[in-house]
Design an enzyme around this catalytic site. Sequence first.
Site, PDB file in Angstrom:
ATOM      1  N   LYS A  49       9.713  51.582  40.277  1.00 10.16           N
ATOM      2  CA  LYS A  49       8.883  52.769  40.527  1.00 10.16           C
ATOM      3  C   LYS A  49       8.799  53.626  39.275  1.00 10.16           C
ATOM      4  O   LYS A  49       9.668  53.562  38.390  1.00 10.16           O
ATOM      5  CB  LYS A  49       9.435  53.619  41.673  1.00 10.16           C
ATOM      6  CG  LYS A  49      10.876  54.144  41.499  1.00 10.16           C
ATOM      7  CD  LYS A  49      11.022  55.443  40.709  1.00 10.16           C
ATOM      8  CE  LYS A  49      12.465  55.877  40.548  1.00 10.16           C
ATOM      9  NZ  LYS A  49      12.732  56.841  39.494  1.00 10.16           N
TER      10      LYS A  49
ATOM     11  N   ASP B 119      16.531  56.985  46.366  1.00 12.32           N
ATOM     12  CA  ASP B 119      15.317  56.238  46.000  1.00 12.32           C
ATOM     13  C   ASP B 119      15.148  54.951  46.810  1.00 12.32           C
ATOM     14  O   ASP B 119      14.135  54.269  46.677  1.00 12.32           O
ATOM     15  CB  ASP B 119      15.365  55.847  44.513  1.00 12.32           C
ATOM     16  CG  ASP B 119      15.183  57.050  43.586  1.00 12.32           C
ATOM     17  OD1 ASP B 119      14.831  58.131  44.075  1.00 12.32           O
ATOM     18  OD2 ASP B 119      15.397  56.877  42.375  1.00 12.32           O
TER      19      ASP B 119
HETATM   20  P1  ATP Z   1      17.178  55.631  39.403  1.00 14.70           P
HETATM   21  O1  ATP Z   1      15.820  55.559  38.805  1.00 14.70           O
HETATM   22  O2  ATP Z   1      17.211  55.384  40.886  1.00 14.70           O
HETATM   23  O3  ATP Z   1      17.961  56.847  38.977  1.00 14.70           O
HETATM   24  P2  ATP Z   1      18.004  53.757  37.413  1.00 14.70           P
HETATM   25  O4  ATP Z   1      16.815  52.856  37.347  1.00 14.70           O
HETATM   26  O5  ATP Z   1      18.157  54.798  36.351  1.00 14.70           O
HETATM   27  O6  ATP Z   1      18.048  54.414  38.842  1.00 14.70           O
HETATM   28  P3  ATP Z   1      19.673  51.522  38.008  1.00 14.70           P
HETATM   29  O7  ATP Z   1      18.983  50.373  37.329  1.00 14.70           O
HETATM   30  O8  ATP Z   1      19.548  51.617  39.460  1.00 14.70           O
HETATM   31  O9  ATP Z   1      19.300  52.906  37.345  1.00 14.70           O
HETATM   32  O10 ATP Z   1      21.214  51.415  37.576  1.00 14.70           O
HETATM   33  C1  ATP Z   1      22.107  52.503  37.581  1.00 14.70           C
HETATM   34  C2  ATP Z   1      23.548  51.968  37.591  1.00 14.70           C
HETATM   35  O11 ATP Z   1      23.798  51.450  38.897  1.00 14.70           O
HETATM   36  C3  ATP Z   1      23.776  50.820  36.639  1.00 14.70           C
HETATM   37  O12 ATP Z   1      24.287  51.278  35.426  1.00 14.70           O
HETATM   38  C4  ATP Z   1      24.756  49.917  37.382  1.00 14.70           C
HETATM   39  O13 ATP Z   1      26.067  50.156  36.938  1.00 14.70           O
HETATM   40  C5  ATP Z   1      24.688  50.329  38.830  1.00 14.70           C
HETATM   41  N1  ATP Z   1      24.147  49.294  39.756  1.00 14.70           N
HETATM   42  C6  ATP Z   1      24.644  48.988  40.950  1.00 14.70           C
HETATM   43  N2  ATP Z   1      23.935  48.017  41.538  1.00 14.70           N
HETATM   44  C7  ATP Z   1      22.946  47.693  40.697  1.00 14.70           C
HETATM   45  C8  ATP Z   1      21.882  46.761  40.765  1.00 14.70           C
HETATM   46  N3  ATP Z   1      21.723  45.938  41.808  1.00 14.70           N
HETATM   47  N4  ATP Z   1      21.028  46.710  39.724  1.00 14.70           N
HETATM   48  C9  ATP Z   1      21.190  47.545  38.671  1.00 14.70           C
HETATM   49  N5  ATP Z   1      22.198  48.420  38.549  1.00 14.70           N
HETATM   50  C10 ATP Z   1      23.075  48.511  39.555  1.00 14.70           C
END
Ligand code: ATP
Length: 304
Positions: free
Chosen positions: A13, A141
């Site tokens: 997203k 989210d």
């Molecule tokens: P958001 O936009 O919801 O804030 P994000 O895209 O910044 O999230 P994610 O890719 O969801 O961040 O990853 C955040 C942290 O969550 C990662 O550093 C990782 O340690 C942990 N994590 C747990 N499960 C997962 C997963 N299935 N995929 C990616 N990261 C994960």
Amino acid sequence: MTSRSVTVRVPAKVNVQLAVGGPRPDGFHDLANVFLAVGLYDEVTVTPADGLRITVEGRDADQVPADASNLAARAALALAARREGVTPDVHIHIVKDIPVAGGMAGGSADAAAALLACDALWGTGAGREEMLEICAELGSDVPFSLVGGAALGRGRGELLTALPVGGAFHWVFAVADGGLSTPAVYRECDRLRGDAAVPEPEPAPALLDALRTGDPVALAASLANDLQAAAVSLRPSLAATLAAGTDAGALAGLVSGSGPTCAFLAKDAESARSVAAALSASGTCRAVRVTSGPAEGATVVRQS
Ligand code: ATP
């Protein structure tokens, strides 16, 4: 017949508007969060196993936890906990294409996908309402990752209202080296605001109109992210990335969610390709992705 394996595809997203209120007593912030699902996807496959097992492959797989802290594992555990006699004995295999810790809700996407996949594998028959309830327990989210399209998220982002979208929007994403911690970005946002009064977060009517009419120029004029200043404060190099994208002809750019991925809206698909080429050559990001939105939410793509 019960399935032996189920694969779900789930989109990333971008937040076209992220209005952040002041901190609540529970530590979360009230939001007006306008989500748009875009066509970068993870795939999550579940198969029966002796216990709960997680494997991850694809982009930045080494940065994703392969244990019970993985959001996909937590989703499987949450669903099993609601059904007597269902044990979370499942192998969850994640193929990552969504940037990790990039502000594109990759972990949330995997949680929504695992939930949908386990529901199909186990025949637990969770309805849409129960699925959304479990999603909201897993993270702010996660409900949007399940439904996709475009939606306004209120509360901490989990109370969704679907939004009409009048056409495809073309995006370029500049992926940064390393991630940013979402809680750290919210803390920095609060710190930068200091004692200043924070208005109630509200969706901008012009932005909702732009989505409804499918007008990229109008949408570009309304893109807004209250977390952007905090993300740039923690990662000053993002200012150069944002400048490189707009210099390259993007209609507008913004930090995606809590960053550090930067999102650029282009006039059309051809312009998106030329913005992407210029961004790649600029040396201001690690990788560049071109895609469009809205994209469909979590969807079962294979079942055997
Ligand atoms: P958001 O936009 O919801 O804030 P994000 O895209 O910044 O999230 P994610 O890719 O969801 O961040 O990853 C955040 C942290 O969550 C990662 O550093 C990782 O340690 C942990 N994590 C747990 N499960 C997962 C997963 N299935 N995929 C990616 N990261 C994960």
